[in-house]
Design a protein around this motif. Structure first.
Motif: not given
Length: 455
Positions: A446-449, A403-425
């Protein structure tokens, strides 16, 4: 003057004086040997002329004092050992260095002194320069281990190669410290080491440590084989072929067949497999700590103490290398640069990520996947930032229901390139629909959830 004395005098000058190294190359050997003989008169480390610095009598005496001081807590024995070291006895200086060496702290739990890498190096240097193999090994393991705070690649490699080629080290069976050999192998690959690159030598040593089941080496060449330089992978393939574990091409590709061969080698006992490396057969890696396994609470307390206590840090590391899963995670946290707690252990992201990834993939340990994702997202001096890997580890954490990873996904503290890579997966799993944008959006969350099972 004995040949041994001349060799040691030569070693001392070779390390200390660049002009002497040049003279050895351009002058007749007899002239240099004469220079070494004159040097011995100045450098002689004991009071008796002509007495070898590491006579068997001295070595036996001071080794007994080391055991009494470190294992029994005998203060009188420590005082005698220190007096001998301060008087210049080479055996005494080497053994006193061992007592201060954090790498050996777990073997001397009742030592009257605290582990101190800097002091260990001070006592080790003179006997190491004079060719004493135990001191050369000590210098190597302290100078080449990034986690010790005394890291010096060129100097460490200089002592490491001297140790590896020392006939006395082979004769006296000093090659039982596999982690030391692992560091030495890196000297032949690292372009900043000052050592001519030789991928085959590196591979031969590395595969010896894999055969000995050294956890660090097994992890490096299974989990991270694909990150190794192609010439090293090709050399590993040659080595595995000689041992009878691999029949494919030596093309430098980290193929499944190569990986399977490394895994098979790691499953064999040390000293078998057919590779002729010139090393003594029969050496075995240190046995895991005996006795009842510590509880999770005890391990957490040990990890807390390890931030300031070198002996406890060594115990935690030994448990981690011995395969204790919780110890591996706690030790990786101790090494991780994401850990901002003040500690004596120098950050080492490369080692931390090895533990985290292995725990996440092989042991299904969810917190390790989350920690690996964070570490790949921020990067470190010895771990390039990798948003693709960060996304892979995020997916793994979601699959493991952290569940900890979801809390961090719900925030926007990730670096460049992360969101695109996560969306692709997530899209590959038919959980994300829409454009691939390198930014956080509700569809991604929502997809992560959904993957976590919260939807």
């Amino acid at each position: 003057m004995s040949g041994t004395d001349r060799v040691r005098a030569h070693a001392a000058l070779w390390y200390a004086d660049a002009r002497y190294r040049l003279a050895w190359l351009v002058l007749p050997q007899a002239a240099v040997a004469l220079a070494a003989g004159l040097a011995l008169a100045v450098l002689k480390p004991t009071g008796g002329w002509g007495k070898p610095a590491d006579s068997k009598e001295d070595e036996k005496l001071y080794h007994e004092l080391l055991d009494k001081a470190g294992k029994d807590g005998d203060k009188a024995a420590f005082d005698k050992l220190k007096a001998g070291a301060d008087a210049g006895n080479i055996s005494a200086r080497s053994f006193l260095g061992t007592l201060y060496n954090p790498e050996w702290a777990s073997l001397y739990p009742k030592s009257p002194v605290k582990a101190d890498a800097a002091k260990a190096l001070t006592y080790y240097q003179q006997p190491a320069d004079l060719g004493y193999p135990g001191a050369q090994r000590g210098m190597t393991e302290l100078l080449l281990n990034r986690g010790r705070g005394q890291y010096d690649l060129k100097r460490g490699c200089r002592y490491g190669l001297a140790f590896y080629g020392n006939p006395a080290a082979i004769r006296d069976n000093h090659f039982d410290s596999w982690s030391t050999l692992f560091w030495i192998a890196g000297c032949y690959i690292d372009s900043d080491s000052g050592v001519p690159r030789d991928a085959q030598k590196a591979a031969d040593i590395y595969m010896d440590t894999v055969a000995a089941k050294l956890p660090l080496s097994v992890t490096t060449f299974t989990d991270d084989l694909g990150r190794q330089p192609p010439d090293l992978v090709a050399a590993i393939q040659h080595n595995l072929a000689r041992r009878g574990f691999y029949s494919g091409p030596a093309d430098g590709s980290a193929t499944p067949q190569t990986l399977a061969a490394v895994r098979a080698l790691a499953g064999k006992a040390a000293g078998t497999g057919g590779g002729n490396t010139g090393r003594p057969a029969g050496n075995t890696p240190p046995a895991p700590p005996s006795g009842p396994k510590p509880t999770v609470e005890e391990l957490i307390a040990l990890a807390k103490s390890a931030t300031t206590n070198a002996a406890d840090e060594a115990k935690l590391r030994d448990l981690a290398e011995g395969g204790t899963m919780v110890a591996q995670y706690l030790y990786a946290q101790l090494l991780s640069p994401t850990n901002t707690v003040q500690r004596i252990t120098a950050p080492d992201a490369a080692r931390a990520i090895q533990y985290f990834e292995r725990l996440a993939r092989e042991a299904s340990f969810a917190p390790a996947a989350t920690s690996a994702a964070f570490l790949y997202d921020i990067g470190a001096p010895n771990l390039p930032r990798d948003p693709e890997k960060a996304a892979d580890m995020t997916i793994r954490a979601l699959e493991l229901k952290d569940a900890d990873i979801l809390k961090n996904i719900e925030e926007d503290k990730w670096g460049t390139g992360f969101w695109a890579a996560l969306q692709q997966r997530l899209a590959q799993r038919n959980l994300y629909q829409g454009r691939i944008l390198d930014q956080r959006n509700d569809r991604t969350v929502q997809a992560a959830r959904s993957l976590l099972g919260k939807q």
